[in-house]
Design an enzyme around this catalytic site. Structure first.
Site, mmCIF file in Angstrom:
data_model
loop_
_atom_site.group_PDB
_atom_site.id
_atom_site.type_symbol
_atom_site.label_atom_id
_atom_site.label_comp_id
_atom_site.label_asym_id
_atom_site.label_seq_id
_atom_site.Cartn_x
_atom_site.Cartn_y
_atom_site.Cartn_z
ATOM 1 N N TRP A 23 0.886 -1.212 0.033
ATOM 2 C CA TRP A 23 -0.103 0.073 -0.137
ATOM 3 C C TRP A 23 0.952 1.275 -0.146
ATOM 4 O O TRP A 23 0.306 2.495 -0.037
ATOM 5 C CB TRP A 23 -0.838 -0.046 0.973
ATOM 6 C CG TRP A 23 -0.213 -0.046 2.455
ATOM 7 C CD1 TRP A 23 0.514 0.504 3.196
ATOM 8 C CD2 TRP A 23 0.021 -1.522 3.300
ATOM 9 N NE1 TRP A 23 1.286 0.009 4.356
ATOM 10 C CE2 TRP A 23 0.646 -1.278 4.446
ATOM 11 C CE3 TRP A 23 -0.686 -2.791 2.958
ATOM 12 C CZ2 TRP A 23 0.881 -2.122 5.320
ATOM 13 C CZ3 TRP A 23 -0.304 -3.890 3.719
ATOM 14 C CH2 TRP A 23 0.280 -3.484 4.870
ATOM 15 N N ARG A 24 1.973 1.106 0.073
ATOM 16 C CA ARG A 24 3.030 2.249 0.280
ATOM 17 C C ARG A 24 3.686 2.580 -1.146
ATOM 18 O O ARG A 24 3.925 1.676 -2.027
ATOM 19 C CB ARG A 24 4.181 1.965 1.303
ATOM 20 C CG ARG A 24 5.311 3.227 1.517
ATOM 21 C CD ARG A 24 6.269 2.803 2.492
ATOM 22 N NE ARG A 24 5.889 2.870 3.816
ATOM 23 C CZ ARG A 24 6.447 2.738 5.021
ATOM 24 N NH1 ARG A 24 7.547 2.299 4.906
ATOM 25 N NH2 ARG A 24 5.869 2.785 6.214
ATOM 26 N N GLU A 45 -4.550 1.548 6.622
ATOM 27 C CA GLU A 45 -4.740 2.078 8.031
ATOM 28 C C GLU A 45 -5.804 1.526 8.999
ATOM 29 O O GLU A 45 -5.716 1.263 10.179
ATOM 30 C CB GLU A 45 -4.631 3.841 7.907
ATOM 31 C CG GLU A 45 -3.188 4.253 7.588
ATOM 32 C CD GLU A 45 -2.426 4.078 8.328
ATOM 33 O OE1 GLU A 45 -2.529 3.738 9.629
ATOM 34 O OE2 GLU A 45 -1.107 4.331 7.987
ATOM 35 N N THR A 51 -3.564 -4.515 14.625
ATOM 36 C CA THR A 51 -2.825 -5.876 13.840
ATOM 37 C C THR A 51 -1.723 -5.642 13.264
ATOM 38 O O THR A 51 -1.139 -4.435 12.827
ATOM 39 C CB THR A 51 -4.186 -6.133 12.765
ATOM 40 O OG1 THR A 51 -5.473 -5.956 13.333
ATOM 41 C CG2 THR A 51 -3.962 -7.314 12.022
ATOM 42 N N GLY A 89 -10.191 -9.802 12.928
ATOM 43 C CA GLY A 89 -10.675 -9.411 14.320
ATOM 44 C C GLY A 89 -11.166 -7.824 14.133
ATOM 45 O O GLY A 89 -11.057 -7.387 13.093
ATOM 46 N N TYR A 128 -6.661 9.285 14.356
ATOM 47 C CA TYR A 128 -5.417 8.543 14.030
ATOM 48 C C TYR A 128 -5.534 8.362 12.643
ATOM 49 O O TYR A 128 -4.574 8.707 11.485
ATOM 50 C CB TYR A 128 -4.967 7.434 14.755
ATOM 51 C CG TYR A 128 -3.984 6.448 13.868
ATOM 52 C CD1 TYR A 128 -2.677 6.911 13.992
ATOM 53 C CD2 TYR A 128 -4.290 5.708 12.947
ATOM 54 C CE1 TYR A 128 -1.676 6.440 13.318
ATOM 55 C CE2 TYR A 128 -3.197 5.026 12.313
ATOM 56 C CZ TYR A 128 -1.993 5.381 12.317
ATOM 57 O OH TYR A 128 -0.986 4.659 11.783
ATOM 58 N N CYS A 205 19.891 0.577 19.465
ATOM 59 C CA CYS A 205 20.308 1.858 19.442
ATOM 60 C C CYS A 205 21.681 2.195 18.458
ATOM 61 O O CYS A 205 21.821 3.345 17.923
ATOM 62 C CB CYS A 205 20.696 2.271 20.972
ATOM 63 S SG CYS A 205 19.120 2.152 21.890
ATOM 64 N N CYS A 208 20.476 3.426 15.207
ATOM 65 C CA CYS A 208 19.522 4.392 15.111
ATOM 66 C C CYS A 208 20.093 5.607 14.368
ATOM 67 O O CYS A 208 20.987 6.320 15.016
ATOM 68 C CB CYS A 208 19.038 4.587 16.377
ATOM 69 S SG CYS A 208 17.623 5.912 16.424
ATOM 70 N N THR A 300 -10.146 -8.460 23.580
ATOM 71 C CA THR A 300 -9.527 -7.248 23.846
ATOM 72 C C THR A 300 -9.892 -7.077 25.364
ATOM 73 O O THR A 300 -8.792 -6.957 26.194
ATOM 74 C CB THR A 300 -10.005 -5.932 23.184
ATOM 75 O OG1 THR A 300 -9.699 -6.127 21.764
ATOM 76 C CG2 THR A 300 -9.195 -4.801 23.669
#
Length: 350
Positions: A23-24, A45, A51, A89, A128, A205, A208, A300
């Site tokens: 999807w990107r 999204e 998920t 779900g 979001y 790290c 990063c 949940t």
């Protein structure tokens, strides 16, 4: 490190290490003028809420192959969409997916709005998702905050306030770092960083891109952040599922009410789910036999322990209109996970 330095380093890193997803549109293709499809961004999204990427990938490819546009999805039958969603779900997402697609088709001519405000007015799109679609699909400077972003912000700025109390503080920090130029790439960069390097356990790290400005790393507390308030223990609920098959091979199912858990999905007739084991209440008369095992499933907010009873019905049985007798059209994969577990249990006992 200045806020703009964080943003620039993250974008430089993303240009080299962006994850490839169906999807990107990657940074290279963006630079060549390709634009993200808002339908794909929105679909991914919604699916990615609660998920993992690994789980969502195949669902996304199936959905977009079967319904390649928002108008095609809007025209789909509810039961077809719910069937394709089975196993993913959080089924309210699928119901809202259809509602949203139909509003976009009817009221917006099949074109996604490009602002957070307009997106949030659509069914099933919260803060979001509106921010993510606005930033990624339309490159608007929206502040996108998911669990990965919260973790990165908590560590970069050594935020000691525990989640969920710290959500507003972490969102403000994410807003400080969101650039006006390439905000969609920046949002995906922070999410990728959290998913691949600034992971919940044992963050890497050493590789990063913003390690020199990470305040938690300087203090040696990066693995302890973000802090979280203790979770309340989940209660356990109990119930019974009645799995019946006719002599000719048909399976008796019912469609659950639109509202509530597993709303709109096909499932086995059964009792309510309660913390006190409910009394036996078969949906119709039959020679019900109890299996020697039970289904265990976790939602949940609670754990579920489900007794399973089975029955073999005569071919000419007359059933109430609320039941669906499925023969060759029955696919166990169309069932939500807990119902498929009950089916699998009957097969293993056969």
């Amino acid at each position: 490190m200045r806020d703009e330095d964080y943003s620039q380093e993250l974008l430089h890193w993303y240009d080299r290490h962006a994850r490839e997803m169906p999807w990107r549109v990657g940074p290279g293709d963006l630079a060549r003028g390709e634009r993200p499809d808002p339908y794909h961004v929105w679909m991914s999204e919604v699916m990615l809420q609660q998920t993992t990427v690994v789980t969502v990938r195949d669902y996304f490819l199936r959905f977009t192959a079967r319904w390649p546009s928002v108008t095609a999805l809007a025209a789909a039958a509810d039961e077809d969409v719910m069937g394709e969603w089975a196993g993913l779900g959080y089924y309210a997402r699928a119901r809202n997916l259809l509602k949203c697609a139909r509003v976009i088709t009817k009221d917006h001519g099949g074109v996604f709005p490009d602002t957070e405000e307009a997106l949030r007015a659509l069914p099933g799109i919260g803060p979001y998702t509106a921010a993510a679609v606005s930033a990624i699909a339309f490159d608007r400077a929206a502040v996108v905050v998911d669990g990965n972003v919260e973790r990165v912000m908590a560590r970069l700025f050594a935020v000691l306030t525990p989640l969920p109390t710290a959500k507003a503080e972490l969102t403000d920090l994410a807003a400080r770092l969101t650039p006006d130029l390439r905000p969609g790439c920046h949002a995906q960069a922070v999410m990728d960083l959290g998913a691949t390097i600034c992971t919940p356990k044992s963050p890497a790290c050493g590789i990063c891109p913003v390690k020199d400005g990470c305040q938690a790393r300087t203090q040696g507390i990066q693995a302890d952040l973000p802090r979280k308030l203790p979770k309340k223990p989940k209660p356990t609920r109990y119930g019974t599922a009645y799995v019946a098959q006719t002599e000719s091979g048909g399976w008796v199912l019912e469609r659950r009410p639109e509202k509530g858990l597993l709303g709109g999905m096909l499932g086995w007739p059964g009792t309510d789910w309660s913390e006190d084991a409910p009394p036996d209440s078969p949906p119709f008369d039959a020679d019900w036999q109890e299996l020697g095992a039970e289904v265990r499933h976790t939602f949940t907010h609670f754990h579920l322990r489900l007794r399973v009873k089975t029955a073999l019905l005569p071919q000419d049985i007359a059933l109430d209109a609320r039941y669906h007798l499925l023969n060759e059209t029955f696919r166990p994969s169309d069932l939500p996970t807990v119902m498929r577990k009950a089916f699998d249990l009957t097969r293993s006992d056969a």
